[in-house]
Write an enzyme that holds these catalytic residues in place. Structure first.
Site, PDB file in Angstrom:
ATOM      1  N   GLU A   1     -26.005  -0.752 -32.820  1.00  0.00           N
ATOM      2  CA  GLU A   1     -26.004  -2.213 -32.665  1.00  0.00           C
ATOM      3  C   GLU A   1     -27.038  -2.685 -31.648  1.00  0.00           C
ATOM      4  OE1 GLU A   1     -22.264  -3.977 -31.409  1.00  0.00           O
ATOM      5  OE2 GLU A   1     -23.046  -6.001 -31.631  1.00  0.00           O
TER       6      GLU A   1
ATOM      7  N   LYS B   1     -25.838  -2.379 -37.160  1.00  0.00           N
ATOM      8  CA  LYS B   1     -25.155  -3.651 -36.880  1.00  0.00           C
ATOM      9  C   LYS B   1     -26.133  -4.575 -36.169  1.00  0.00           C
ATOM     10  CE  LYS B   1     -21.095  -5.614 -34.551  1.00  0.00           C
ATOM     11  NZ  LYS B   1     -19.662  -5.455 -34.365  1.00  0.00           N
TER      12      LYS B   1
HETATM   13  P1  13P Z   1     -19.145 -10.857 -32.450  1.00  0.00           P
HETATM   14  O1  13P Z   1     -19.038 -10.880 -33.961  1.00  0.00           O
HETATM   15  O2  13P Z   1     -18.145 -11.755 -31.768  1.00  0.00           O
HETATM   16  O3  13P Z   1     -20.564 -11.053 -31.996  1.00  0.00           O
HETATM   17  O4  13P Z   1     -18.711  -9.408 -31.976  1.00  0.00           O
HETATM   18  C1  13P Z   1     -19.154  -8.318 -32.690  1.00  0.00           C
HETATM   19  C2  13P Z   1     -19.329  -7.168 -31.789  1.00  0.00           C
HETATM   20  O5  13P Z   1     -18.726  -6.134 -31.983  1.00  0.00           O
HETATM   21  C3  13P Z   1     -20.277  -7.301 -30.660  1.00  0.00           C
HETATM   22  O6  13P Z   1     -20.521  -6.055 -30.117  1.00  0.00           O
END
Ligand code: 13P
Length: 339
Positions: free
Chosen positions: A177, A219
Site C-alpha cells: 500500500e 492497494k
Molecule cells: P481508508 O479506506 O479509510 O483510507 O482505509 C484503508 C486503509 O487500510 C488505509 O491503510
C-alpha cells in the site's frame, strides 16, 4: 515459499464481486472514530464493534477478507470463537496490519517513512499461527510545496519491498500500500504525477527484491484532486486518470488491485470504483479495500447503542453490497435511494 498457496490466496482476496474490509484501525485511530459517536474506546467496545462488522448478515457475499489490528486478531466473538477462526468459518480470509506507522523521515521535513521491519519475520510467523493469510503495510506519500522528494519515495518503496519479501517467505500475501494522500489543495494532474513516480519506484523495488507478483495485491490511491482543491475533477476524469496510471506501472502478473478510500465519501468511493470497472477489459481485478468508506455510515447507525446493533449491521452489509456491485461496474448512484 509456497507459490501456489500465495497465488490462490491473492486471487481469492480479489475474487469477482468481492473486496476487502480494512478494520485495522490502530488504538489511536479507533478512538477518533468512537469520539465521533461519543463512545468511550474501551477494549470491550472495540471488540463489540468489530463483532458487529464481522457477523453482519449478508456481508460475506461481498467481503473476501478483513484486515485486523494486533489487538483484534487476539479477540473473540461474544460466544468465545477467536475472530480469525470465525471469519474463516464464514469464508472470509483473515489478514493483519503489520506496519508500525509512518514516522517523520529524519532530514526531510514534512515527509515520513513507515517503520516496523525489525522483528517482522518473527511477528509474521506468530500471525500466521493465529490464522492470518495476508498482511498490510501502508506507506504514506504527502503532496505539498516541494514534496514528495524522490528520496522519500525511494525510502518507502524499499521498506515496502522488504516487507513484501518477508511476507512471501512466510506464505503470507502482502498487500502493498503506497498511499499518495488526498489531503491538500493539489490538482488531479499533480496527483497523477506523484502516483506515477511512486508506483514506478515501488514496482522497481518489488522486482529487485524478487517479489512473486502473482502472490501479492496492490492497494493504491485513486488518481484524484486534493480534498481542498478549488475545482475537483469529475468522477469520469478520476476513473480515466486512475486506469491510465495503473496501466503504466502495474504488471499484468499482479492478480488484483484493491483501492483505499483515503477520505473520499462513501458514495464517492463506490461511484469511482464502478466507473473504473467500466473502463474496458483490464489485466487485473479492480476492487476495494476500504476502511472509512465502508464503515462510516454503519458506525453512525450503530452509535454505540446495543439497541442499534442490527441497524449498524444492515448499513454495513448495504455498503459492502454496493461496493461489491461497483467491483464489476454494476453500481449506479440511483441505487443509493433504492437500497
Ligand atoms: P481508508 O479506506 O479509510 O483510507 O482505509 C484503508 C486503509 O487500510 C488505509 O491503510
Amino acid at each position: 515459499m509456497n507459490r501456489s498457496e500465495l497465488a490462490r490466496t491473492a486471487q481469492a482476496m480479489v475474487a469477482k464481486g468481492k473486496g476487502i474490509l480494512a478494520a485495522d484501525e490502530s488504538t489511536g485511530t479507533i478512538r477518533k472514530r468512537f469520539d465521533a459517536i461519543k463512545l468511550e474506546s474501551t477494549e470491550e467496545h472495540r471488540r463489540a464493534y468489530r463483532e458487529l462488522l464481522f457477523s453482519a448478515p449478508g456481508a460475506p457475499d461481498s467481503i473476501s477478507g478483513v484486515i485486523l489490528f494486533d489487538e483484534t486478531i487476539r479477540q473473540q466473538t461474544a460466544d468465545g470463537t477467536p475472530f480469525p477462526q470465525y471469519l474463516a468459518q464464514h469464508g472470509i480470509i483473515p489478514g493483519i496490519k503489520v506496519d508500525q506507522g509512518a514516522k517523520p523521515l529524519a532530514g526531510f521535513p514534512g515527509e515520513t517513512v513507515t517503520e516496523g521491519l525489525d522483528g517482522l519475520r518473527e511477528r509474521l510467523i506468530g500471525y500466521r499461527q493465529l490464522g492470518a493469510r495476508f498482511a498490510k503495510w501502508r506507506a504514506v506519500i504527502d503532496i505539498a510545496a516541494g514534496i514528495p522528494t524522490a528520496f522519500a519515495i525511494e525510502a518507502n518503496a524499499h521498506a515496502l519491498a522488504r516487507y513484501a519479501a518477508l511476507c512471501q517467505e512466510n506464505d503470507i500475501v502482502p498487500i502493498v500500500e503506497p498511499e499518495v494522500l488526498m489531503d491538500g489543495d493539489h490538482s488531479i494532474e499533480r496527483c497523477e504525477e506523484v502516483t506515477d513516480a511512486t508506483l514506478s519506484c515501488v514496482f522497481q523495488r518489488l522486482q529487485d527484491h524478487r517479489i512473486y507478483l502473482e502472490g501479492m495485491v496492490l492497494k493504491p490511491n485513486m488518481v484524484i484532486s486534493g480534498k481542498k482543491a478549488a475545482q475537483r475533477a469529475a468522477p469520469e476524469a478520476v476513473a480515466e486518470a486512475t486506469v491510465r496510471c495503473l496501466k503504466r506501472h502495474v504488471p499484468p502478473a499482479v492478480p488484483g488491485i484493491a483501492f483505499l478510500s483515503g477520505g473520499q465519501s462513501p458514495t464517492e468511493a463506490t461511484l469511482h470504483l464502478s466507473l473504473i470497472n467500466r473502463a474496458g477489459p483490464l489485466p487485473w481485478s479492480l476492487t476495494f479495500s476500504y476502511g472509512r468508506a465502508l464503515q462510516e455510515t454503519a458506525l453512525a447507525a450503530w452509535g454505540g447503542r446495543s439497541s442499534a446493533f442490527k441497524a449498524g449491521q444492515q448499513e454495513f452489509a448495504r455498503r459492502a453490497r454496493l461496493n461489491g456491485l461497483a467491483s464489476s461496474g454494476r453500481y449506479t448512484a440511483e441505487m443509493e435511494k433504492a437500497a
